[in-house]
Structures are given as structure tokens and as C-alpha cells.
Design a protein around this motif. Sequence first.
Motif, PDB file in Angstrom:
ATOM      1  N   GLU A 161      45.962  37.028  32.076  1.00 47.88           N
ATOM      2  CA  GLU A 161      46.749  36.067  32.590  1.00 47.88           C
ATOM      3  C   GLU A 161      45.779  34.732  32.770  1.00 47.88           C
ATOM      4  O   GLU A 161      46.074  33.596  32.412  1.00 47.88           O
ATOM      5  CB  GLU A 161      47.480  36.230  33.867  1.00 47.88           C
ATOM      6  N   ASN A 162      44.343  35.256  33.020  1.00 43.77           N
ATOM      7  CA  ASN A 162      43.500  33.964  33.561  1.00 43.77           C
ATOM      8  C   ASN A 162      42.608  33.641  32.204  1.00 43.77           C
ATOM      9  O   ASN A 162      41.798  32.622  32.404  1.00 43.77           O
ATOM     10  CB  ASN A 162      42.717  34.495  34.727  1.00 43.77           C
ATOM     11  N   GLU A 163      42.510  34.134  31.248  1.00 39.99           N
ATOM     12  CA  GLU A 163      41.700  33.942  30.231  1.00 39.99           C
ATOM     13  C   GLU A 163      42.121  32.806  29.584  1.00 39.99           C
ATOM     14  O   GLU A 163      43.183  32.305  29.432  1.00 39.99           O
ATOM     15  CB  GLU A 163      41.807  35.051  28.816  1.00 39.99           C
ATOM     16  N   LEU A 172      45.322  48.734  35.446  1.00 41.71           N
ATOM     17  CA  LEU A 172      46.368  47.998  34.829  1.00 41.71           C
ATOM     18  C   LEU A 172      46.534  46.832  35.206  1.00 41.71           C
ATOM     19  O   LEU A 172      46.793  45.759  34.877  1.00 41.71           O
ATOM     20  CB  LEU A 172      47.574  49.067  34.787  1.00 41.71           C
ATOM     21  N   ALA A 173      46.584  46.866  36.617  1.00 39.80           N
ATOM     22  CA  ALA A 173      46.698  45.531  37.442  1.00 39.80           C
ATOM     23  C   ALA A 173      45.615  44.436  37.332  1.00 39.80           C
ATOM     24  O   ALA A 173      45.987  43.196  37.055  1.00 39.80           O
ATOM     25  CB  ALA A 173      47.045  45.687  39.042  1.00 39.80           C
ATOM     26  N   ILE A 174      44.451  44.898  37.133  1.00 37.45           N
ATOM     27  CA  ILE A 174      43.398  44.047  36.826  1.00 37.45           C
ATOM     28  C   ILE A 174      43.174  43.521  35.610  1.00 37.45           C
ATOM     29  O   ILE A 174      43.018  42.358  35.476  1.00 37.45           O
ATOM     30  CB  ILE A 174      41.857  44.672  37.227  1.00 37.45           C
ATOM     31  N   LEU A 175      43.663  44.283  34.713  1.00 35.62           N
ATOM     32  CA  LEU A 175      43.707  43.800  33.152  1.00 35.62           C
ATOM     33  C   LEU A 175      44.938  42.974  33.115  1.00 35.62           C
ATOM     34  O   LEU A 175      44.693  41.917  32.440  1.00 35.62           O
ATOM     35  CB  LEU A 175      43.975  45.168  32.268  1.00 35.62           C
ATOM     36  N   LYS A 176      46.069  43.139  33.660  1.00 32.14           N
ATOM     37  CA  LYS A 176      47.143  41.928  33.533  1.00 32.14           C
ATOM     38  C   LYS A 176      46.523  40.627  34.068  1.00 32.14           C
ATOM     39  O   LYS A 176      46.848  39.625  33.513  1.00 32.14           O
ATOM     40  CB  LYS A 176      48.375  42.611  34.397  1.00 32.14           C
ATOM     41  N   SER A 227      34.920  37.898  28.991  1.00 28.86           N
ATOM     42  CA  SER A 227      35.565  37.340  30.215  1.00 28.86           C
ATOM     43  C   SER A 227      36.116  38.054  31.218  1.00 28.86           C
ATOM     44  O   SER A 227      36.703  37.593  32.061  1.00 28.86           O
ATOM     45  CB  SER A 227      36.383  36.138  29.536  1.00 28.86           C
ATOM     46  N   TYR A 228      36.399  39.273  30.772  1.00 32.35           N
ATOM     47  CA  TYR A 228      36.782  40.399  31.752  1.00 32.35           C
ATOM     48  C   TYR A 228      36.032  40.799  32.859  1.00 32.35           C
ATOM     49  O   TYR A 228      35.554  42.183  33.191  1.00 32.35           O
ATOM     50  CB  TYR A 228      37.499  41.547  31.134  1.00 32.35           C
ATOM     51  N   THR A 229      35.390  39.808  33.418  1.00 30.83           N
ATOM     52  CA  THR A 229      34.374  40.202  34.582  1.00 30.83           C
ATOM     53  C   THR A 229      35.022  41.087  35.833  1.00 30.83           C
ATOM     54  O   THR A 229      33.969  41.885  36.298  1.00 30.83           O
ATOM     55  CB  THR A 229      33.815  38.844  35.281  1.00 30.83           C
TER      56      THR A 229
END
Length: 654
Positions: free
Chosen positions: A509-511, A501-505, A542-544
Motif C-alpha cells: 500500500e505504501n510503496e 501478511l498484514a505487514i506485507l499488505k 523499500s519493505y523496511t
Amino acid sequence: MPLRMSLFNRDMILQVVRSVGWISIVYFLVLLFILPIRMMMMYADRELHVWAPRETLFQYEFGIQFVLMIAAPVLFSVFLYRFLHVRQWSDLMHSLPIKRAHIYNFYTIAGLVFLALPILLIALIILGLHTVYGWNLYMSVGDIASWVGLTLVFNFIFYLAGVFVAMVTGISAVQAVLTYIFLLFPAGISLLVIYNLGMLLYGFPSSYYRIHNIEYLSPLTHFTVMETSNGHIGGKHVLIYLTISAVLYVLGLFIYQKRKSEAASDAIAFDSLKVVFKFGVTVCTMMLGGMYFGNDQHTLGWMIFGYAFGAIIGYFVAEMVLQKTWRVFGNLRGFAVYAGVIVLLVLGLQAFGPYEKHIPAKNEIKSVMVSNFVIRPQDESHRLYRPVPLKGEEAIEMARSLHSAILERETTNRKDPRITQQFFFKYELKDGGTVVREYNITPEEYETWLRPLQLTKEYKHSTHPIFKLKESSLRKIRINDGVGLNKRVVISDSLEGKEALAILKREVENESYEEWKNPVGTRAVIEIESYQGVVQLEFKKSYTEFAAWLNENGLFEEAIVSAKDVDYIAVIKNSTDLINRYGIEELLSGPMKEDPSTLIIKDKKDIQNALDQSTNGWRERDSYVAVVVYKPYGMKEMRTLDEKNVPDFIKNHF
């Protein structure tokens, strides 16, 4: 004393029984079948099926209960006061040595009694079943009392509204129709006014006001909330309806005492009310016409035509009802007077010019909410998707700049025939006030102002539901291929879930703006389940960081579609003819098979490249159409590629 005896003698009571007794019996029998008998049937069947009683008594055949509730009281009022609408009967009744107040009280109270009897009898039967079968676990005596109380309250207000209308009309059919119009009028007129202001005043938030409890303005629509398990009508509303019922009772008595006996067979019994009736019908049909043609055609000319057409229809229909003939078209002078008044009302809206141009000053604003949708304040099921107001000075100034740009292009926005998107601005002011505006715009035209605003961290946190999820409420994360290949991953471990969940947030944020608006790549759906609700988002190319995390945990291949799952991809040049005529199967067996230029991709490296650069679904503006044929289950998926992202080998082929 003689008058009192004559009022309550046996003949008067028998007359009431003959008039409405049959309605009371039918009401009782239908309630008997849909409540006690239905409940006993469900209970008797409990060994075959688990008995799951409804949460409230209203949920047993709610549709039938609702029809009974709105029909029976009005029928009572129509048949009880039928004597007012038949000349001979009216003359006979009013020639008796009985005061009108006594007649009114007797008939109205008798109707209330006959209306209440079926409800009270059904309640006693349910209470008996509750005691005999021991249904304490499923419902309480309070639940039964609540059903009785609310049913009586709504029956009484519908009935007394019918009695009140009976006093102002001389035709039973008109009474029935006007009763429902009268009951719906507060909500109906509010809806018409809101719709029309939305067309006449640029920026008026008609959608915002339409969802803010407008159904509570009419008891007919308010009662429908009881259909749901969480439906509730509080004591405040009950008190309001009881007060309105008492007022209608008193007003009905007052009007009856002023009513002339010869008004029987007249559509409206009072000359002064005929003017109100005629003007009301004209204005309502005018707004209805303007709303219909204006919303359908989106041009000022058609809206004006709708107003004129509606006003003409409404005025002459009202005249026909009042005069009981269709020969009313010679009264053009009367219509001219009404038309003049209506034109003055419409022109008066020009005084609201400052309303259309108003943007609160920066130093007046406490916060602003910018959104392309609006959610009911009381709708808890969508609370995760409800935008949070922006409070940062930079975000507020960006919102004001966007608002200003929209106002500068008012004429263009109004005339734009393309499919547009709603945008809402809700300013909370430091003095406690609120300013709400709504616009239909084409977002691409405002990218200069939207891009910097929507890329801010504050805006993303305001609008994306993932940022409203608390780690402590997380239950599990599911990832599936999104195509139907049954590739699925479930992350149920608490620590892994919080890490994911922390990574997905961070990924959200960065996309970039382009990745958010027009994502490309392999499709997958991420579903985050928590005690706060469920949030879905697309697994983007983009969710590398998230992809690397899945790889580290050996989960990537289990959830994401890759070239290994694909048999081949067929690619053809896009055209509007294709999108209008063909589905996936027809496209594959028709144009793609017949066109010698169709590209068939079978090399796994090229397949993966095409998957990574294509978009899901069919976008008309893209240059190429691709049909992906999967190995499992013979599944097929439609994708498109634009000139910017298309791989070189596809571009070179064509």
C-alpha cells in the motif's frame, strides 16, 4: 412396397458395407487399443506402479481420440456419397426406381449406424471390465455413459456436416475440405472479424473478445475442452448440437432432392451457391491478408496491401476451384465487382467514428476496470490476479482522464514502433450496459495520468493479488533468495503468518510509484501459499517494516542475499554491443577481463552498497553492468545500475 424392398435389399447393404465397413473396423480397433487394452495394461501394472486412472475416459490418449473423432465421420460421409461425385455412378444410382428421399435416408442412416457401432462396442467392453475388475472406485457407469453420449453427439454432427456438404459439391476432395471449413467457419470468421475490427477501429477490444468463449462457436474447437480434467460440455450444448444435426439432416435431404445429376464433378453443385462461395473465399482471404500484414507491420499502408493481396489471391483461387483450370486471370470484370463491394464494406466502417471517440459520461458510470491484461472470466486458476472494478469517484475520473489522453494521441500511438503495452478499460454503466476498449500504448508517455491513478489505494487493492488473500485461508509464507543459493525461510506458524501478511499488505500500500515500477536492491522472492491460490511478490528494498520484522524473528539473514554471500562484483560501462553479444560467462571472461577500466569490488561494505542500488537483470537504458559472483556453487548474476542510483565510488571510478 416394392420400392421399400429395393431400398433395403441385400445388394444395397453390401454396397454400404464395402464402402465404409473398413472405416468402422479401423475405428473400433484403434479405440480398442487406446481404451480397454490401455486400461487393462495400467491395471495389470498396479503392483509396480500405483494405478491412477484418468478422471474421464476422454483423457486416455485424447489426441488420438480427437483425430479419430474428426476424421472418421468425414471419411464416412465422403465414401458413402462417393456416388454423387462420379458421373457414371450418379447416373446409374438415379436411374433406379427408388425415390431420392429413400436413397438419402438409407445411406445417411446406414452411416450413422456404422459410425455408432464401434463406439457402442467399446462402451460394452469397458462396462464388462468395470464389472469384472470392480472399478467402481475409479469410474462410474455414468462416466462411461457420458463418454458414449458425447462421442456419439460429436461424431454425428461431424458426419451430418459432411453429408450436408456432399449435397452441395460434386468432388469428393472438395467435400472433405469444405466440411472442415464449414465446421470451423463460425469460430474462424468470428476470429477474422474481431482481428480486423481491432485494426480498423481504434480501441476495439479484439483481445477481450478473442478469449470470451470463441472456441465454443465450433464443435471442432469446443470438444478440445474435454482434454482437461475439469473439462465439461453441458446438456445445453449437447441439445444445441443435436438440434443442429437434425437441421443438417433435413437440409441435406432438401438440397439432394433439388440437386441435378449432372452436377457430379462440379466443385459447387448449384450456380447460386457459386456466387456465395466465391464471395466468401474472397472476403475471408482478404481479412486474412489484412490481419497478417497489418499485425506484422503495424502500418495502414501494409494493412491495405494485405487486403488487396488477400482479395486477389482468394478470388482467383475460388475461380480456379470452380472452373477447374488455372486460366482464370482474364475475368477481371468479375473481380472488379467483388472489389467494389468490399471497398464499400470497408468504407462503411467510417460510420463508426463516434465509437472510437466514445467515453461514457461520469454520471453514467457505475464502475470501471483498468488493467494491462485480460483474463478469461471462467479461468478460476487466475482469479486472484483478476482486477476488481474501481467504484470511487476520484478513481473513475482519473481513468476517464487517462482514456481521454490516449484518444488525443491516437495517431502517435498507432505509429509508435516501440514495444508497447496493452491497456483495457471496462466500464460498467448504471443502466446495465458495458463499454470495453483496448489500446496499445507506451506507459512512460502517460505517466502524468497513470501515476496518480496507480498510486491510489483503491487501484492497488484492485490490481494486486495480495489484497484478495484472506487471513483465514493462509497456509504458509516462503521466502527464498531468488538467485539459487538455497537460502530459504518458511513461516508456517498461523499467528506469525497472519502478522507477516498484514505487514506485507501495508508495504504494498505504501510503496511509491518508482519503487513499484523500477525496484532496486537485493533480490528475494516472497511466496504466499493459501487455499485461494499462490501469490508471489518481490522482496523490495523499500519493505523496511517487513525486513525489521524478519530481523526480530531471526529470519532475515536466512533468506536474503547479503555481502557475506558474494565473492566479488565486476562492473563495466553499459553499451548495446554488450547486451547483443554476451552472456554472463562470456562478459566476465571477455570484455570485463580485457577492459582495464573494469571495476572489481571486494570490500564487503561496497559490495552491500552495490547490491542495494542495483536492479535485477539487464536493463539496456542503465549506465553500468555488474556481474555478481557468489561464493556458494560459483553462482553468477547479472545486474545493472543507473545514473540516479549508482553509488558514488562506482561513478567516481569511471
